[in-house]
Design an enzyme around this catalytic site. Structure first.
Site, PDB file in Angstrom:
ATOM      1  N   ARG A  54       0.844  -1.201   0.000  1.00  0.00           N
ATOM      2  CA  ARG A  54       0.000   0.000   0.000  1.00  0.00           C
ATOM      3  C   ARG A  54       0.879   1.250   0.000  1.00  0.00           C
ATOM      4  NH1 ARG A  54      -1.304   1.803   4.664  1.00  0.00           N
ATOM      5  NH2 ARG A  54      -1.929  -0.180   5.579  1.00  0.00           N
ATOM      6  N   ASP A 178      -7.411  19.743 -13.744  1.00  0.00           N
ATOM      7  CA  ASP A 178      -7.807  18.421 -14.219  1.00  0.00           C
ATOM      8  C   ASP A 178      -7.465  18.376 -15.711  1.00  0.00           C
ATOM      9  OD1 ASP A 178      -9.145  16.199 -15.241  1.00  0.00           O
ATOM     10  OD2 ASP A 178     -10.781  16.345 -13.782  1.00  0.00           O
ATOM     11  N   LYS A 203      -9.032   7.277 -18.708  1.00  0.00           N
ATOM     12  CA  LYS A 203      -9.359   7.811 -20.030  1.00  0.00           C
ATOM     13  C   LYS A 203      -8.165   7.677 -20.985  1.00  0.00           C
ATOM     14  CE  LYS A 203     -13.273   8.692 -18.035  1.00  0.00           C
ATOM     15  NZ  LYS A 203     -13.081   9.143 -16.691  1.00  0.00           N
TER      16      LYS A 203
HETATM   17  C1  LIG Z   1     -12.620  15.290 -16.410  1.00  0.00           C
HETATM   18  C2  LIG Z   1     -12.763  14.137 -15.471  1.00  0.00           C
HETATM   19  N1  LIG Z   1     -12.164  14.175 -14.271  1.00  0.00           N
HETATM   20  C3  LIG Z   1     -12.271  13.168 -13.383  1.00  0.00           C
HETATM   21  C4  LIG Z   1     -13.028  12.043 -13.660  1.00  0.00           C
HETATM   22  C5  LIG Z   1     -13.153  10.949 -12.639  1.00  0.00           C
HETATM   23  O1  LIG Z   1     -12.363   9.858 -12.987  1.00  0.00           O
HETATM   24  P1  LIG Z   1     -12.680   8.318 -12.615  1.00  0.00           P
HETATM   25  O2  LIG Z   1     -13.936   7.948 -13.336  1.00  0.00           O
HETATM   26  O3  LIG Z   1     -11.465   7.605 -13.088  1.00  0.00           O
HETATM   27  O4  LIG Z   1     -12.843   8.248 -11.143  1.00  0.00           O
HETATM   28  C6  LIG Z   1     -13.660  11.962 -14.903  1.00  0.00           C
HETATM   29  C7  LIG Z   1     -14.482  10.787 -15.227  1.00  0.00           C
HETATM   30  O5  LIG Z   1     -15.198  10.767 -16.200  1.00  0.00           O
HETATM   31  C8  LIG Z   1     -13.527  13.034 -15.822  1.00  0.00           C
HETATM   32  O6  LIG Z   1     -14.127  13.000 -17.015  1.00  0.00           O
END
Ligand SMILES: Cc1ncc(COP(=O)(O)O)c(C=O)c1O
Length: 410
Positions: A54, A178, A203
């Site tokens: 972990r 992000d 993604k």
């Molecule tokens: C722009 C963005 N940030 C964060 C996330 C969250 O990621 P996760 O689904 O891997 O938890 C997503 C999920 O679609 C996203 O599109």
């Protein structure tokens, strides 16, 4: 991860080699999936750098070094999902603090802030971050984090990261970006002044719709110490196999992104001309309000495209039900093309809130299939939507036709 190897070379070189030296024991050129949960110590406290999985795992460390290198960061931390990564950053906030989020933030970010943090005493404001004036007036003495997405999900809004950083810094707040939609191949927020970059590696980074993961990078030692502590203390860590999948995916990130961008360009050109489309949202379009900023801070405009159906929600539902190559599904950023209806799918958690999405909006994640096939598939679905009035009962009819086709081919 606090030391980074593989910072030399171009993006593609680092994507393939950073953190991934051949295995010293066997010479294996692929980073082994290290399954051990515990590691032998020669004496108490004398070990190879790994004690308990972990806290640290060799496959995870390779991934963290590789992704940190791509984001030009000294420190990187992998998590079990994008939301776990977001949560780890937001745990820097304590009751009484305030966070600014985009007024079209990803629905999950909105849910985390409004439904988890707010009840714990953390205040938040949703702001149009394309306006530095709006940001400046939303800033409070208690504002500790300005959360940026660029381009945003699903509106493809582009935020000037350097400009936002200036405003936030002047008030002592840190900027988190992000970078899921752009990826480090197209945009590196830390080089634009941001303090922290976060990803849903579910993604584009992994790119094959087969792993859920998250990642955070920073050059700030205090933030890194916090992230490392939370990663270990809370334990939302990815499995070694998931780390391997993301590492494998990231090796082809550059070539995939080039093709995602190229295919998106062709699709946008078709959408812009189609009568069933009211408005196309794509930073690559010169009339997009963020086009100039995107040209400045991104290497390409990405593979995500949204559009508003001219016929509103009913038409949007018909379109997403009618495509064949574009699979109707949530998520994005993988080799296969996906289509979805944000208001009823990915952004349902923002319904009835100020962040609610236009019900006529359709979001597509343009894959890397043969572009002519993609254009033809979408054009046919749009043609059908354009004749909706003549084919009652609208999207239910389209759904019915889709199901019939699926059972025909089974
Ligand atoms: C722009 C963005 N940030 C964060 C996330 C969250 O990621 P996760 O689904 O891997 O938890 C997503 C999920 O679609 C996203 O599109």
């Amino acid at each position: 991860m606090t030391d980074t190897r593989g910072t030399a070379g171009g993006f593609e070189t680092r994507a393939i080699h950073a953190g991934q030296d051949p295995d010293p024991l066997t010479g294996a050129v692929v980073t082994p999936i290290s399954l051990a949960t515990t590691f032998a110590q020669r004496e108490v406290g004398v070990h190879t750098g790994f004690e308990y999985a972990r806290t640290g795992n060799p496959t995870r460390r390779a991934l963290e070094q590789c992704l940190a290198s791509l984001e030009r960061a000294a420190h990187g931390f992998a998590f079990a999902s994008g939301m776990a990564a977001e949560d780890a950053i937001l745990r820097r906030l304590v009751p009484g603090d305030h966070v600014v989020i985009p007024d079209d933030a990803y629905g999950g970010t909105y849910r985390l802030v409004s439904k988890v943090l707010a009840p714990a005493g953390i205040a938040w404001t949703a702001v149009d971050l394309t306006s530095v004036d709006a940001l400046a007036s939303a800033m409070r003495d208690e504002t500790k984090i300005v959360w940026v997405e660029s381009p945003t999900n699903p509106m493809l809004t582009v935020v000037d990261i350097a400009a936002v950083t200036q405003v936030a810094r002047a008030r002592g707040a840190c900027v988190v970006v992000d970078n899921t939609f752009a990826t480090p191949y197209l945009q590196q927020p830390l080089t634009l002044g941001a303090d922290v970059v976060v990803h849903s590696s579910t993604k584009y980074l992994s790119g094959h719709s087969d792993v859920v993961g998250g990642f955070v990078a920073t050059n700030d030692a205090a933030i890194a110490a916090h992230l490392g502590f939370v990663q270990n203390a809370v334990g939302a860590v990815p499995s070694p196999f998931d780390c391997y999948l993301v590492l494998r995916g990231v090796k082809t990130l550059a070539v995939r992104m080039d093709r995602h961008c190229e295919n998106a360009r062709a699709i946008v050109a078709m959408l812009a001309e189609h009568p069933a489309v009211g408005r196309v949202l794509y930073p690559g379009l010169p009339m997009h309000p963020g086009h100039e900023v995107a040209r400045r801070q991104m290497k390409g405009f990405g593979g995500m495209v949204s559009f508003v159906a001219a016929g509103g929600e009913e038409a949007a539902l018909a379109i997403v039900a009618e495509t064949r190559l574009f699979t109707l599904a949530e998520s994005l950023g993988a080799v296969e093309s996906l289509i979805e209806h944000p208001a009823r799918m990915t952004h349902l958690s923002a319904a009835d809130s100020p962040l609610a999405v236009d019900p006529g909006l359709v979001r597509i994640s343009v894959g890397i299939e043969t572009v002519d096939d993609l254009v033809a598939d979408l054009r046919r679905a749009l043609d059908e939507a354009d004749t909706l009035d003549e084919t009652p009962p609208g999207w239910r009819g389209a759904l019915h036709r889709r199901r019939r086709r699926a059972s025909d081919t089974r």
